[in-house]
Write an enzyme that holds these catalytic residues in place. Structure first.
Site, short mmCIF file in Angstrom:
data_model
loop_
_atom_site.label_atom_id
_atom_site.label_comp_id
_atom_site.label_asym_id
_atom_site.label_seq_id
_atom_site.Cartn_x
_atom_site.Cartn_y
_atom_site.Cartn_z
CE LYS A 1 45.58 -12.80 22.81
NZ LYS A 1 46.82 -13.47 23.20
CG HIS B 1 46.20 -11.57 17.87
ND1 HIS B 1 47.21 -11.59 18.81
CD2 HIS B 1 45.95 -10.26 17.63
CE1 HIS B 1 47.56 -10.35 19.12
NE2 HIS B 1 46.80 -9.53 18.41
CG ASN B 2 49.04 -14.54 20.68
OD1 ASN B 2 48.28 -13.60 20.51
ND2 ASN B 2 49.40 -14.95 21.87
CB SER C 1 45.08 -9.30 21.91
OG SER C 1 46.31 -8.82 21.39
CD GLU D 1 52.09 -10.82 19.62
OE1 GLU D 1 52.90 -11.12 20.53
OE2 GLU D 1 50.86 -10.68 19.83
#
Length: 477
Positions: free
Chosen positions: A184, A187-188, A130, A191
């Site tokens: 990940k 995480h996105n 990232s 986001e």
């Protein structure tokens, strides 16, 4: 010739920047691209770093240039191209060699690839990276999933290239097979929610308070000096301050209001639902992007339906309302992070990963897109209680939710009365209100389900009787 410590296939924007980062940190790297022209161009433009780079024209030459056991980063388009590249590589590999998918892969693909190699002498790492182009070049946050043995082979290189927060490297081995890519993905998802919430606050400032983009930029700039300090708030200030070189208007005012997406937000929602975890902020953000993409339909709908009659924004104390907006955004962000960590906790149990929640918060403190000031507080909260059911019931975050709850409630109600859509902010408020209410309304749903489907229910008094006295019209389906 000295062999490379690591190899990389795919010299697109992310791959070339990651390769330069690896070389710059003193690691010899072999590189290969499907088109030789791209490899030659990359090497020619590497300048002083050429001595650390071994450009290769064939896969055979590329593999031979790497010190065994060979870690090979594959940085190409996710999906079938990765499988195809792996098959092309296999004939040249030896026992212990590691293929590393560093793209935005679906963690289920990573688990499948890992499993497909379990009876072979080769192994696989799914590596979430990232930070975008800038992070790849100067220090990303890196989330690794694979065997501990394969992690140890790449630990030195990945630690050297990762972002650093007060000297701590933002890279970690998180567990077996798909653990890195799952983290990940979430995480996105966070986001997505964070960006949607920021956009909704922007909408209130633009359409409610009638502020210009440069004025809104100053608001976000001020917020970035306080508790909202984060990468996304920082770039929001810069984006809103930028002028279009063609028209001279604020750049943001000439950009079409139709957001794109590449799938990780959707995957986050799907996995949250599969795991039985409410991730309403991420769901609202994904739905928001879908609706935004339906630009032509929205234009026609406005012609037919018009805008709400309540568009006159209520009179508010400007200073006090700006403080409410700041607190509301903080509250909503806390909700999004809490939901994301709850999804990861459920996945950790489901897949036996033993995800280290404090470590995940630590490696997100620098390099990644959702880096923010309160990740330090999240790290502290999970360090004190790694198995806590939800971040918002930890002492520090419970206090923050209580402090900001009123502001979030006022902002959501004001926006609703003014006809301004705030789906993610509203979802955060509903999430807090639902999560902390010991007696909800699902008892009625259970009664309905029993009426039409004889699904049964549990009683609050514990009596061993699980169906209601609905009569002859019940349970007809």
């Amino acid at each position: 010739m000295e062999q490379a410590e690591i190899g990389l296939i795919g010299l697109g924007v992310m791959g070339s920047n990651l390769a330069l980062n690896i070389a710059e940190k003193g690691n010899k790297i072999a590189v290969f691209n499907r088109t030789q022209e791209a490899t030659k161009k990359f090497y020619a433009e590497a300048g002083a770093l050429q001595s650390q780079i071994i450009p290769c024209e064939t896969l055979e030459e590329f593999v031979a240039a790497i010190r065994p056991p060979r870690p090979i980063i594959i940085m190409i388009k996710a999906g079938d191209p990765v499988d195809q590249q792996m098959e092309l590589l296999k004939p040249y590999l030896s026992a212990g060699d590691i293929m590393i998918d560093a793209g935005n892969a679906n963690f289920r693909d990573t688990m499948r690839r890992f499993d497909s190699l379990k009876d072979s002498p080769l192994t696989f790492i799914g590596m979430g990276v990232s930070g975008g182009e800038e992070g790849a070049r100067h220090g990303p946050s890196i989330m690794v999933g694979g065997t501990e043995e394969s992690w140890k082979r790449v630990e030195k290189v990945l630690t050297s290239i990762s972002a650093k927060f007060n000297g701590d490297p933002c890279v970690a081995w998180l567990g077996n097979d798909g653990a890195g890519h799952f983290v990940k993905t979430i995480h996105n998802g966070i986001e997505y929610a964070d960006m949607q919430m920021i956009a909704e606050i922007y909408g209130i400032l633009r359409d409610g308070l009638k502020l210009s983009a440069p004025e809104i930029s100053k608001v976000f700039g001020n917020w970035n000096t306080g508790r909202l300090n984060s990468y996304l708030i920082e770039i929001t200030e810069k984006v809103l301050a930028a002028a279009d070189p063609i028209t001279g208007q604020p750049m943001v005012d000439v950009i079409l209001d139709a957001a794109g997406q590449k799938g990780t937000g959707k995957w986050s929602v799907i996995e949250a639902q599969n795991l039985g975890v409410a991730a309403t902020g991420i769901e609202a953000a994904v739905a928001g992007r879908i609706l935004s993409s339906q630009k032509a339909e929205r234009v026609e709908a406005e012609k037919i339906l018009g805008l709400p009659d309540t568009l006159a924004f209520p009179a508010v104390d400007g200073v006090a309302f700006l403080k409410d907006l700041e607190s509301a955004l903080l509250a909503a962000k806390i909700g999004a992070y809490a939901q994301g960590f709850a999804v990861m906790a459920a996945a950790s149990k489901e897949y036996g990963w033993h995800l280290p929640m404090p470590t995940i918060a630590k490696i997100w403190r620098a390099g990644c897109i959702i880096r923010s000031q309160f990740l330090d507080e999240i790290t502290s909260a999970f360090t004190k209680d790694p198995d806590v059911a939800n971040l918002i019931v930890t002492p520090a975050f419970a206090a923050l939710v209580k402090e900001t709850d009123g502001a979030l409630r006022r902002v959501v109600s004001t926006a609703a009365l003014a006809g301004l859509p705030v789906p993610a902010l509203a979802s955060a408020l509903s999430y807090f209100d639902s999560y902390r209410r010991s007696r909800g309304t699902a008892n009625l749903i259970q009664a309905q389900r029993d009426f039409f489907g004889a699904h049964g229910f549990d009683r609050v008094d514990g009596v061993d009787k699980h169906h209601g006295p609905w009569g002859s019209g019940a349970a007809i389906y």
